[in-house]
Each structure stands twice: as structure tokens, then as C-alpha cells.
Design a protein around this motif. Structure first.
Motif, mmCIF file in Angstrom:
data_model
loop_
_atom_site.group_PDB
_atom_site.id
_atom_site.type_symbol
_atom_site.label_atom_id
_atom_site.label_comp_id
_atom_site.label_asym_id
_atom_site.label_seq_id
_atom_site.Cartn_x
_atom_site.Cartn_y
_atom_site.Cartn_z
ATOM 1 N N THR A 1 -0.589 15.108 -2.849
ATOM 2 C CA THR A 1 -1.352 14.577 -1.724
ATOM 3 C C THR A 1 -1.016 13.111 -1.524
ATOM 4 O O THR A 1 -0.776 12.376 -2.481
ATOM 5 C CB THR A 1 -2.861 14.741 -1.967
ATOM 6 N N VAL A 2 -0.956 12.712 -0.270
ATOM 7 C CA VAL A 2 -0.618 11.339 0.085
ATOM 8 C C VAL A 2 -1.863 10.664 0.639
ATOM 9 O O VAL A 2 -2.449 11.135 1.618
ATOM 10 C CB VAL A 2 0.527 11.290 1.114
ATOM 11 N N GLU A 3 -2.288 9.573 -0.029
ATOM 12 C CA GLU A 3 -3.448 8.796 0.405
ATOM 13 C C GLU A 3 -2.979 7.379 0.714
ATOM 14 O O GLU A 3 -2.879 6.537 -0.165
ATOM 15 C CB GLU A 3 -4.524 8.773 -0.685
ATOM 16 N N GLY A 4 -2.629 7.124 1.988
ATOM 17 C CA GLY A 4 -2.087 5.819 2.352
ATOM 18 C C GLY A 4 -0.709 5.634 1.746
ATOM 19 O O GLY A 4 0.214 6.404 2.007
ATOM 20 N N ARG A 5 -0.570 4.611 0.891
ATOM 21 C CA ARG A 5 0.702 4.349 0.216
ATOM 22 C C ARG A 5 0.744 4.974 -1.175
ATOM 23 O O ARG A 5 1.723 4.805 -1.895
ATOM 24 C CB ARG A 5 0.924 2.837 0.100
ATOM 25 N N GLU A 6 -0.311 5.681 -1.567
ATOM 26 C CA GLU A 6 -0.386 6.264 -2.906
ATOM 27 C C GLU A 6 -0.165 7.771 -2.843
ATOM 28 O O GLU A 6 -0.569 8.432 -1.889
ATOM 29 C CB GLU A 6 -1.741 5.953 -3.543
ATOM 30 N N ARG A 7 0.447 8.312 -3.878
ATOM 31 C CA ARG A 7 0.712 9.746 -3.994
ATOM 32 C C ARG A 7 0.070 10.265 -5.273
ATOM 33 O O ARG A 7 0.168 9.631 -6.321
ATOM 34 C CB ARG A 7 2.223 10.017 -4.033
#
Length: 648
Positions: free
Chosen positions: A348-354
């Protein structure tokens, strides 16, 4: 009587205007040449004497190299200025009243004290030398019995408690032990704060198992401690109260613990590493080593690194049963991996974080072996089957952690040293191990690690480098004086200087360490420097005597020699005392310091200060006596005095 009356008359205060310019420049030139070469080479000797410290390695080099480099560059600058700028400034600025030495009240005071002593020593020369020999001989037993350690223990202002439990301890039990011990420690009035941690941190560089607990104990300032309480007493009280069956407690400090673990892999002061090819054999040898080390004075927190007792979930697939149900090995392994280890379903991708999304059974199904046996496996023809129908599931024992070093398996016996020097404790431990193991099995050997490993490494380097440096210094002295006798006389001052340092270590109960070695190295350079300058002054006095009376026994009597040496040594009192007092006064803040870091700096200052005192007494009292005996012997044997030609 006439000469005594003349010395009592104060010399007239003159002025440089009374001296022609050419004559004034000639006087400055002659004075600079008289001591210039000796001053320059004495500074060079001090710089070279610090060279052994720069050849050290590890943490001792990182700690003391800045000190050596700072002093080296300062001395080099001082030497260059002394032979270039100082004469020029003297010629330019010294146009004023000329106050003779006899009109200086401070200098007169010390000369008044020194002259009767020096005169008595020149009269009773053999007695003085005998007393000096007795003092040196008396320091030999102290040197032999002097304790050794790598570095003086630094008081960090906090403690690190490291309890170690059995390898199969559960998370809840490790948590209970940590909370119980932290609560007990927090009740001590000297403790400010306590923080405990079981297992490893969220980093791959920390491989601590859940059975290893770390509790950082932040202490209050010593002014808030109970009356008479010391750090050793506090550790002893805490150690008695935190004892729990099945838990081995170790005490150290946070910073030194990390340094030990990073540099040697040992989390205590000393570790006995046992190398071999079989873990069971290594563990048996480790247990015998532990038994042999028990009862040694100063050896505390003895613990054997556990090589057995770890619990493993062993799932052995029965190939025939799996084939009966139409399953292969990969099918069963995939189910086990998904249920216990977790399967990555997606990201899952949350903004710039994976973030990875994993799927596995809940914890209550993974903690119970019966639930693991009931993990469902889907088949094509027979529906859903439990895992136990195609695999044997059991808990087996094995090594909790496998350590290897130098391509061999390794076990460790750990212990700390308290209340005694490390060198003596390790020597006793080595004797016990040698008595227990006449010969180790083939392919197995024992090595010592921890702080002791660093101590041995530093000592071996110093044993090689210091003799080389002394040979270089002897060569420089020979170039300076062009006389082996003068070199020998200068080197005689070294054991006398070291004698004062040894007595001071015994008085202050300080063990020999790298820090003490640094203090002795600094003392060695100053002792040689003062000896060089004293010989230069005495040689100048002999030169003037030969010019005034001629050279030979018919012109020079023994009394003339004594008076000449007394005059030459008297001229050296003020500059020598200035040098010594400048060094001593500069180190008084270190000697009286009580804050963090003073534990390391005091062992440097103690032998330097007290060795400097004995070295000064030797240069002022004993060295003129030795030089006087040498010149009397020259006069009788060769019929003339040998005047050293200290060239420009």
C-alpha cells in the motif's frame, strides 16, 4: 673570607646605555649560542618522546593522540621561536635597566636554600649516591607489585544492569523480571531514573536475544548520595537486592559496554573465548572454565554464554502421507509459511511511504502447538486436512544463538573485575585454567578478549616502540654533546624521575594503565630536557674555569671543581624551578578535578607531577655530584678536563 664578603655585596644595577652596541649584540649572540643548541635539542627530544603514543591503535590512540599532537606542534613552534625570534627580540627590545641575578629576591631566596644543600651533597658525595640508590631500589618491589589495567575506569554517572535469563524465557516472563528489578532499583535514594529493555532494538545491528535484559540506571549527583556511600558499595547493595533465581546479573556502564561490544564483541570487562568445531564440546569446556574461575578475588558477574537451551518449532513433513493426499513439499511449505511467517499480499502506498501488507494466523493460533497442528491444508480430492496429517510438529532444543569468529564456532565465559586490578585477576584466572586443562582437545583453543585484549595490544606496541625511541634520543644527545659519558649521565636521571612516579602511584593506589604510561612518557621527556640543560650550564662553568686557571691538576684542585659546579648549578636554580613550577601549576586543576573525565586525566598527572619533583631534585642535587666525580676522575687519569664542545 674575602670572596664571601664580596658575594654579600649587592651588584650594581646598570643600563644597556653603558655598553657599546657592538658589544651588546656580541653578548646576546654568545648567550644565545651557549644554550641555543641544548634548548633546541631538548625540545626535539620531548617531541620524539611522545612518539610511542602516536603508534598506538584503537580507543587509546583516539583518546590521547589529540593531546600529543597539540603538545608536539606547540613545542615545535616554541623551539623555532627560541632560536630565531627570541634573540632578535632581545636585541630590539632589551634596552633598559639591567638588574643582576643577585638583586632578585625570589631567586635569592631559593639560592639561599639551595646552596647549603648542594655544598653538603658535593662534600658527602658517596652518601648522596647511596641514598639515591636506596630510594631507587625501594621502588623496585612497588613496580613488581603494581596492578595493571587497560584504562582507568571512567565514572559515567550512570550504571548498566545486564541480567541474563535462560534462553527459552517467554516474553511475559522477561517483562516481569525487567519490571521487578527496575522497581527495586528505583527505590534506592541515589537513583534518579531507571529504564529497562528486554531483547533487541528495532535494528539489525543489535542481535540481543529476548533473554538478555538491559537496564540503564541514571544516578543522582554524588552530593545527594547517602553519607559514606561509594559507587562500589552502591553496586554491591543493588546486586544483593536484585537477585532472582535463574537470572545471572552483570554490572557495567552504558558507554564502556557499547565500546566493548563494538571493539571485541564482549559485553563485560573480560571474556574467555573458546574456539572449536562442535558446540556441545565448546559448551562443556566453557562450563569447566567457569568452575575453575569461581572464587578468584575481584572476579565478579561470572557467566557462561548459553549455547544450548534454545527452543525451535520443528515441522517435519512426511513425504509418503503428503503424496497420498496429492500434495507435494512446496504445497505444504507454502501453507506453513503463510500461516506462521506471513505472506506478502500487496503493497500500500500512503503519500511518499510504502507499506507491505502481510497475512498470517493470529498470535493465539501461532503460540499453541496444538493449534499449529490443526492448520488447515486444502487438497484437490480430499478436502481440508490438518497439518498433523502430513507432518510431525514438535518443539526441539538447539543453540539459541550461534556465534562464529575467525571461521570457527565460538563460546564465551564472561566476567567483570571489581575491587582489584584487571591484570592480577586475569593472571590468577590463567593459572586456574592451566591447572584445569593440561591440554585442550585437538582443534580447540582459548583466547582472552575484552578490555584485557586491548591492554595486551597496547603493552606489546609500547614494548617495541619505547626502546626504539630511547635509542633515537640517545643518538640526538650524542650529536648534541659528542660524548657518551654525557649521554649516560642524562639517562641516569630517567630512573630517578620514574621512581617519584612509582611512589606516587602506590600512595594514590593507582594501577598502571595506558593513561599512566602517557604520564611517564611525558615525564621522561621533561627529565631528559632538564638534564640536558643542567649539563650545558655545568659544562659552561668548567669552560670558564679552564680559561681562567688553565687545564691540568697543577692548576685546578678538587675544591676548585666543587666551587665551579656549585656556581654552575646555582645558575640553573631559577630557570629550572620556573619550568617545574609552570608544569606543576598547570596540572593542579587536573589533580584537584572531581567531575566526569577526571578518572582518566588524574593517572596522567599523578606520575608526571611527582616524578617531576624527584627529577628536579636529582638534577639540582645528584647530577652535579655525579658530574663532579666524573670530572675528578678525568683530571686524575688524563691530566686534564674534557670540555664538551657544544657547537652552534
Amino acid at each position: 673570607m674575602a670572596s664571601e664578603k664580596q658575594t654579600k655585596v649587592k651588584e650594581r644595577i646598570g643600563h644597556t646605555r653603558e655598553i657599546p652596541e657592538a658589544e651588546r649584540v656580541a653578548i646576546i649572540d654568545e648567550s644565545s649560542r651557549t644554550v641555543g643548541r641544548s634548548v633546541f635539542f631538548s625540545v626535539v627530544i620531548m617531541v620524539i618522546s611522545f612518539a610511542p603514543i602516536l603508534f598506538l591503535t584503537g580507543q587509546e590512540r583516539k583518546l590521547f593522540a589529540p593531546l600529543v599532537l597539540t603538545k608536539t606542534f606547540s613545542l615545535i613552534g616554541a623551539a623555532i621561536l627560541a632560536i630565531t625570534v627570541a634573540p632578535m627580540l632581545t636585541r630590539t627590545l632589551m634596552k633598559c635597566r639591567l638588574v643582576p641575578e643577585s638583586r632578585n629576591p625570589v631567586s635569592n631566596f631559593f639560592i639561599l636554600l639551595y646552596q647549603p644543600v648542594a655544598r653538603w651533597c658535593l662534600k658527602w658525595r658517596k652518601t648522596v649516591l647511596a641514598m639515591c640508590f636506596v630510594l631507587i631500589a625501594g621502588s623496585v618491589p612497588l613496580v613488581i607489585n603494581l596492578g595493571t589495567e587497560f584504562m582507568p575506569p571512567l565514572d559515567e554517572g550512570s550504571l548498566l544492569l545486564m541480567p541474563v535469563t535462560l534462553p527459552d524465557v517467554s516474553n511475559s516472563e522477561a517483562k516481569r523480571i525487567t519490571q521487578l528489578q527496575d522497581k527495586i532499583i528505583k527505590d534506592f535514594p541515589e537513583v534518579d531514573n531507571v529504564l529497562g529493555k528486554a531483547g533487541r532494538a528495532y535494528t539489525a545491528t543489535d542481535n540481543a536475544p529476548i533473554s538478555m535484559i538491559e537496564t540503564i540506571i541514571v544516578l543522582k549527583p554524588k552530593s545527594q548520595w547517602r553519607s559514606g556511600m561509594t559507587k562500589e558499595k552502591l553496586i554491591k547493595e543493588m546486586n544483593e537486592k536484585v537477585q532472582i533465581p535463574g537470572v545471572v546479573v552483570g554490572w557495567t556502564q552504558p558507554i564502556i559496554n557499547r565500546i566493548n561490544m563494538l571493539s571485541t564483541g564482549i559485553r563485560t570487562d573480560v571474556g574467555v573465548k573458546i574456539y572449536g568445531s562442535n558446540l556441545d564440546s565448546i559448551y562443556n569446556i566453557s562450563r569447566k572454565v567457569e568452575a575453575s574461575l569461581k572464587g578468584i578475588e575481584g572476579l565478579e558477574d561470572l557467566y557462561v554464554e548459553q549455547l544450548t537451551g534454545g527452543k525451535y518449532l520443528d515441522i517435519k513433513i512426511r513425504r509418503k502421507d503428503a503424496a497420498r493426499y496429492g500434495l507435494n513439499i512446496d504445497d505444504v511449505n507454502m501453507v506453513i509459511e503463510s500461516a506462521l511467517g506471513g505472506m506478502i499480499l500487496t503493497t500500500t502506498v500512503e503519500g511518499r511511504e510504502r507499506f507491505s501488507v502481510n497475512l498470517r494466523l493470529a498470535q493465539e493460533y501461532r503460540n499453541d502447538i496444538d493449534e499449529i497442528k490443526r492448520i488447515p491444508i486444502q487438497t484437490m480430492k480430499y478436502g481440508v486436512l490438518p497439518l498433523s496429517s502430513v507432518a510431525d510438529v514438535k518443539v526441539s532444543e538447539g543453540p539459541p544463538m550461534i556465534n562464529s569468529e575467525n571461521a570457527m564456532l565460538r563460546g564465551t565465559v564472561l566476567f567483570n573485575v571489581r575491587g582489584r586490578d584487571m591484570g592480577s585477576v586475569v593472571n590468577d584466572a590463567k593459572k586456574r585454567i592451566e591447572e584445569t586443562f593440561k591440554q585442550l582437545p585437538q582443534g580447540y583453543y582459548i583466547d582472552w578478549s575484552g578490555q584485557y585484549e586491548n591492554q595486551v595490544r597496547a603493552e606489546q606496541r609500547l614494548k617495541v616502540i619505547i626502546p626504539i625511541v630511547m635509542l633515537i634520543i640517545a643518538f640526538i644527545l650524542y650529536v648534541t654533546f659528542n660524548s657518551f659519558k654525557a649521554v649516560a649521565i642524562v639517562f641516569i636521571s630517567v630512573p630517578v624521575a620514574l621512581m617519584g612516579g612509582v611512589y606516587s602511584l602506590y600512595y594514590y593506589n593507582v594501577n598502571f594503565s595506558v593513561a599512566v604510561a602517557v604520564g611517564f612518557i611525558a615525564l621522561f621527556g621533561v627529565a631528559v630536557e632538564t638534564g640536558v640543560l643542567m649539563i650545558a650550564y655545568l659544562n659552561d662553568s668548567i669552560k670558564k674555569l679552564v680559561i681562567a686557571k688553565g687545564n691540568g691538576p697543577e692548576n685546578i684542585s678538587d675544591d676548585d671543581l666543587k666551587e665551579t659546579f656549585l656556581l654552575g648549578a646555582t645558575q640553573r636554580v631559577r630557570p629550572l624551578l620556573m619550568t617545574v613550577l609552570a608544569n606543576i601549576l598547570g596540572l593542579i586543576p587536573v589533580m584537584t578535578a572531581t567531575g566526569t573525565g577526571s578518572d582518566v586525566m588524574k593517572p596522567i598527572a599523578i606520575p608526571f607531577v611527582f616524578g617531576l619533583i624527584t627529577s628536579t631534585l636529582f638534577v639540582l642535587i645528584v647530577l652535579p655530584v655525579i658530574y663532579n666525580l666524573l670530572k675528578e676522575w678525568e683530571l686524575k687519569k688524563h691530566g686534564k678536563l674534557v670540555v664538551l664542545e657544544i657547537k652552534d
